[in-house]
Structures are given as structure tokens and as C-alpha cells.
Design a protein around this motif. Structure first.
Motif, PDB file in Angstrom:
ATOM      1  N   GLY A  87      -8.969   2.623  11.113  1.00 11.38           N
ATOM      2  CA  GLY A  87      -8.562   3.829  12.101  1.00 11.38           C
ATOM      3  C   GLY A  87      -7.137   2.462  12.363  1.00 11.38           C
ATOM      4  N   ASP A 129       0.870  -1.083  -0.037  1.00  8.48           N
ATOM      5  CA  ASP A 129       0.466  -0.088  -0.306  1.00  8.48           C
ATOM      6  C   ASP A 129       1.235   1.466   0.105  1.00  8.48           C
ATOM      7  N   ILE A 136      -6.108   8.907  14.635  1.00  4.55           N
ATOM      8  CA  ILE A 136      -5.767   7.818  14.115  1.00  4.55           C
ATOM      9  C   ILE A 136      -7.148   7.150  14.109  1.00  4.55           C
TER      10      ILE A 136
HETATM   11  N1  LLP Z   1      -4.210   1.563   5.254  1.00  7.18           N
HETATM   12  C1  LLP Z   1      -4.855   2.641   5.429  1.00  7.18           C
HETATM   13  C2  LLP Z   1      -5.980   3.137   4.337  1.00  7.18           C
HETATM   14  C3  LLP Z   1      -4.406   3.495   6.290  1.00  7.18           C
HETATM   15  O1  LLP Z   1      -4.268   4.818   6.346  1.00  7.18           O
HETATM   16  C4  LLP Z   1      -3.758   2.880   7.139  1.00  7.18           C
HETATM   17  C5  LLP Z   1      -2.487   3.843   7.924  1.00  7.18           C
HETATM   18  C6  LLP Z   1      -2.809   1.539   7.197  1.00  7.18           C
HETATM   19  C7  LLP Z   1      -3.394   1.061   6.225  1.00  7.18           C
HETATM   20  C8  LLP Z   1      -1.900   0.559   8.473  1.00  7.18           C
HETATM   21  O2  LLP Z   1      -2.801   1.223   9.410  1.00  7.18           O
HETATM   22  P1  LLP Z   1      -1.756   0.047  10.605  1.00  7.18           P
HETATM   23  O3  LLP Z   1      -2.148  -1.416  10.475  1.00  7.18           O
HETATM   24  O4  LLP Z   1      -0.635   0.639  10.626  1.00  7.18           O
HETATM   25  O5  LLP Z   1      -2.736   0.940  11.766  1.00  7.18           O
HETATM   26  N2  LLP Z   1       1.535   8.072  12.264  1.00  7.18           N
HETATM   27  C9  LLP Z   1       0.184   7.091  13.452  1.00  7.18           C
HETATM   28  C10 LLP Z   1      -0.359   6.140  12.255  1.00  7.18           C
HETATM   29  C11 LLP Z   1      -1.548   6.762  11.143  1.00  7.18           C
HETATM   30  C12 LLP Z   1      -2.086   5.609  10.561  1.00  7.18           C
HETATM   31  C13 LLP Z   1      -2.492   5.697   8.978  1.00  7.18           C
HETATM   32  N3  LLP Z   1      -2.435   5.612   8.090  1.00  7.18           N
HETATM   33  C14 LLP Z   1       0.403   6.187  14.517  1.00  7.18           C
HETATM   34  O6  LLP Z   1       2.348   5.959  14.260  1.00  7.18           O
HETATM   35  O7  LLP Z   1      -0.104   5.759  15.673  1.00  7.18           O
END
Ligand code: LLP
Length: 434
Positions: A211, A87, A170
Motif C-alpha cells: 500500500g 518502476d 491505496i
Molecule cells: N510499487 C508499486 C507496485 C506500486 O503500486 C506503487 C504505488 C509504488 C511502488 C509506489 O508507492 P509510494 O511509494 O508512492 O507509496 N494515487 C494514490 C497512490 C497510488 C499508489 C499506487 N501504487 C495517491 O495519490 O495517494
């Protein structure tokens, strides 16, 4: 069951007989000496083990690693080797993937404000999916695809109106979000209808990401219900049955001993069963599932090593242990109030019985990495501090605040270490100054 530091550290973490912390077969104190600090140390095995667990949990689905958590050319190569998709959420992430010869058809391209240049870049590269975030972008993508003669497979990002229990910065599934098209407000259905008439695009399905760092499966199951109902309305309105549903990322990990990481296996089972049940109920074929984990795959694969400098004790108030990095290599404590564990890599066998606050070296009081964490009482200048679980949104959100050069990232495996992102120098930091 009480958790231990083991759940937070990379799977290869061990205590050496000299009292040092070992990761990937390497002595972290030697690594700090050889490569300097601050230093991101990535355990390759931990990432690969986690990638395999995710793929095995979702054998019948597409698993995309979300590069926003950490991406560089070497990482894109590891992601490709693990058989995952990628992604990307910007031209820069896409550029990195292409530079690593990542198979473009396994790339999904996100973003709530993609420029024409970015859409064009994605289409020319032949990325597998572009996710339209708005009606306007859908129309624009169609025009660009037409001008390039590049038929493009798209997904529509929909907002299911689900509030996941996580930090509000988030949370992305709720109605009041900058991302996606509302199901409830009818925009998503309008876009699906419009997509049918656009000559240069194929809309293969819908996408939602509710999120990040979410511990419970409930919000995902609710999202599946809403998306299934949405698929039924799309079928009723257009006759089209979506082939794919992408549920985004979001699984939580353990940052501290008190955290319970999400078990991908049970998430996958519950989500699949729910989707199957809903689709049967609505008389629809079960679409192929897509998922986009990032944090769960990479966070616990890394630790950051720092060198301890000044220790300031304010009697009766607190002891500040300052390190040679801070909010420029980990903005998460300042931005989200995120909690971390810490240990002394050179005294990993010494009991931690002194409560201190780890301060960064930046010019503001808010630059505190960890408030009130226990370290050995003898903590002092020259000790090597290890902060686990910094693999996700650490290096990727790093900055040059106070003109700090960004740290190096190294990968360790079977006792060997290799640099995958070189440390910046002061020359690098000033190289764009005119
Ligand atoms: N797919 C999309 C469309 C997303 O926007 C995100 C994260 C993911 C997948 C991956 O999400 P995960 O599996 O990592 O939760 N900087 C913040 C997190 C921002 C997340 C943005 N989008 C932090 O440090 O907690």
C-alpha cells in the motif's frame, strides 16, 4: 515535536525580504507571473537529496523510483542520474523511460493487466524485470518470450495478506486485492512451481507492495515474515532459493503540519534486520532487497501555484477562496479526502488568521482543494496561492475535466527555472477531436 510548514515544503523554501516565498532560489510570485498558473514547481535539490537519502539507507539494495507518482522525459533523466532504477506500470510509462534513454536493465515493469503488446514492448526493450501479476500472465509472458527468442527475468507479485493502515483505495497487501497471487491461498506457490518448468523465463524472486502512504514499519515487518516463510515453502517444493525480494514502495510523507513523515533510514534498518533474522532462522541465504518509493521521493519536492480569483463569503457559514485550477490538477482531496496546507506566496510573511476553504474552478461542489485552512485575512483576487507536497500523484493524475488544459511543470535550481512539461493549450485539448 510540533511540526512546521518547513517539513511540508521543498528543502529550498525560504521567505524573501519582500515577503515572497522562494523555492530553488527563485521568487515563486515571479514564477507564477512568468509561467502562468496553475503551475507545478519542482525543486530539483529536494528530489536529489531524497534520492540520495534513500540510496544511502539502502546501499545494499536496488532502489526503483515508481514513475506513477510523476514521470516525464526530464524526470526519467533525473532518476537515471541519481542512480535509481525505475518502476513502470504501463506501456506509456515505459515509452517515456525509453524516450529518455533510461537504461532498460534498470527498469522493473508492473501491472495487473499487462497486454501482450506491453509484455512484448518490455521484452524487446530488454527491461531488467517483468513482474507477473497472475499465473495466466506468467504463461503468456513465457509464450511471448519464446516467440521473441528473448529470455526474460521475471518476478512474481505475491499478496501477503497484510492490511496496511492507510486509505482503503491505496491498500494493496490484503487478501481481497486485484493485485498479485495469494500466499495464503496457495496460488503464489503454484506459480513458483510452474515457473520452474517454463522454458523462456527466469523467476528471480518475489514482489509485494502492501500500500501507499504508510507511516509505521510494522506492516512491512509482518510482510517480511510472510515472504520469508513463503521463500522457505518455495525452497521445500522446488529446491529454488529466490535471489531477490522486492518490498514495493509505500512510505508516508508530511502533507500537513500534523503529519509525521516516515524516516527511511529507520525503515531500512528494521526491514534489513528482520529479513536477515528470518532468513537465518529458516536456513536460507539473504536475498537482495528491492524497494520502489515514489511519494517519499517526489511529493515534497513540488508545490502547486494558483492565482486567487473570486472570494465568496457566506456570513456565519464559510468563505470560499476560488483558484484557477482544482480537481483537474489535484484529484487527491476529492478521491481520498487528502489534506494539504496552503500559503500565500506573495504574503508569506503575513500571519494566517482567517479560516477559508480553497475551491477549485470546476463545475462541481466536490471540487474543494482544502477545507478550512488558515490564510492571511487580506486574501483576495490576484494573490498567488502555494499548495505544498503536490509532487506525487498530482500532475500524473491530472485530467482535462471541463476541458481545462493541463498545467506546466517547471524545475527550479539555483534561481534558474526550466519547463519540463509544457502547459497545454486549448488547441492541445481539442487536437484529437475529429
Ligand atoms: N510499487 C508499486 C507496485 C506500486 O503500486 C506503487 C504505488 C509504488 C511502488 C509506489 O508507492 P509510494 O511509494 O508512492 O507509496 N494515487 C494514490 C497512490 C497510488 C499508489 C499506487 N501504487 C495517491 O495519490 O495517494
Amino acid at each position: 515535536m510540533p511540526h512546521t510548514l518547513k517539513d511540508v515544503l521543498p528543502s529550498s523554501a525560504r521567505l524573501r525580504s519582500n515577503g515572497h516565498l522562494e523555492i530553488g532560489g527563485a521568487d515563486t510570485v515571479d514564477l507564477a507571473r512568468e509561467f502562468g498558473t496553475p503551475l507545478f514547481v519542482m525543486c530539483e535539490d529536494t528530489f536529489r537529496e531524497r534520492a540520495l537519502r534513500y540510496r544511502e539507507a539502502y546501499t545494499d539494495a536496488d532502489v526503483y523510483y515508481a514513475g506513477k507518482a510523476f514521470l516525464c522525459v526530464a524526470m526519467a533523466k533525473m532518476v537515471a542520474e541519481e542512480g535509481l532504477g525505475l518502476d513502470v506500470a504501463s506501456g506509456g510509462e515505459l515509452f517515456t523511460a525509453l524516450k529518455a534513454s533510461f537504461p532498460p536493465e534498470r527498469i522493473i515493469f508492473h501491472g495487473n493487466n499487462k497486454s501482450d503488446a506491453e509484455l512484448e514492448m518490455g521484452m524487446k526493450a530488454g527491461v531488467g524485470r517483468i513482474v507477473a501479476d497472475s499465473m495466466e500472465e506468467l504463461e503468456r509472458a513465457d509464450a511471448i518470450a519464446g516467440s521473441l527468442g528473448a529470455r526474460t527475468q521475471m518476478m512474481l507479485r505475491v499478496t501477503p495478506g497484510v492490511e496496511a493502515h492507510t486509505h482503503e483505495y491505496i491498500q494493496t497487501g490484503q487478501e481481497d486485492s486485484k493485485f498479485g497471487m495469494s500466499v495464503e491461498g496457495g496460488v503464489a506457490l503454484e506459480a513458483a512451481k510452474r515457473a520452474r518448468d517454463l522454458p523462456n523465463l527466469d523467476v528471480v524472486g518475489f514482489h509485494s507492495h502492501i500500500g501507499s502512504n504508510i507511516t509505521g514499519v510494522e506492516a512491512f515487518l509482518r510482510t517480511v515474515e510472510i515472504l520469508a516463510e513463503f521463500c522457505a515453502s518455495v525452497r521445500d517444493a522446488t529446491g529454488i532459493q529466490p535471489a531477490e525480494l522486492n518490498l514495493g514502495g509505500g512510505l508516508a510523507i508530511a502533507y500537513t503540519r500534523g503529519d509525521f513523515p516516515a524516516r527511511v533510514e529507520s525503515f531500512a534498518t528494521e526491514v534489513r534486520a528482520k529479513l536477515q533474522g528470518e532468513m537465518e532462522r529458516l536456513g536460507l541465504p539473504v536475498p537482495r532487497i528491492g524497494v520502489e518509493p515514489a511519494r517519499w521521493l517526489i511529493a515534497n519536492a513540488m508545490v502547486t501555484l494558483y492565482t486567487v480569483g473570486t472570494v465568496k463569503e457566506i456570513p456565519g457559514i464559510r468563505t470560499y477562496v476560488s483558484v484557477d485550477g482544482g480537481m483537474s490538477d489535484n484529484i487527491r482531496p476529492a478521491l481520498y479526502g487528502a489534506r494539504y496546507e496552503a500559503l500565500l506566496a506573495n504574503k508569506a510573511d503575513v500571519p494566517s488568521d482567517r479560516v477559508v476553504t480553497i475551491a477549485g474552478a470546476h463545475c462541481e461542489q466536490g471540487d474543494l482543494l482544502i477545507k478550512d485552512v488558515s490564510l492571511p485575512a487580506s486574501v483576495g483576487r490576484g494573490d498567488v496561492l502555494a499548495v505544498p507536497a503536490t509532487g506525487a500523484y498530482g500532475y500524473s493524475m491530472a485530467s482535462n475535466y471541463n476541458r481545462f488544459p493541463r498545467p506546466a511543470v517547471i524545475v527550479v535550481e539555483d534561481g534558474d527555472a526550466r519547463v519540463i512539461v509544457a502547459r497545454e493549450t486549448y488547441e492541445d485539448v481539442t487536437s484529437r477531436d475529429l
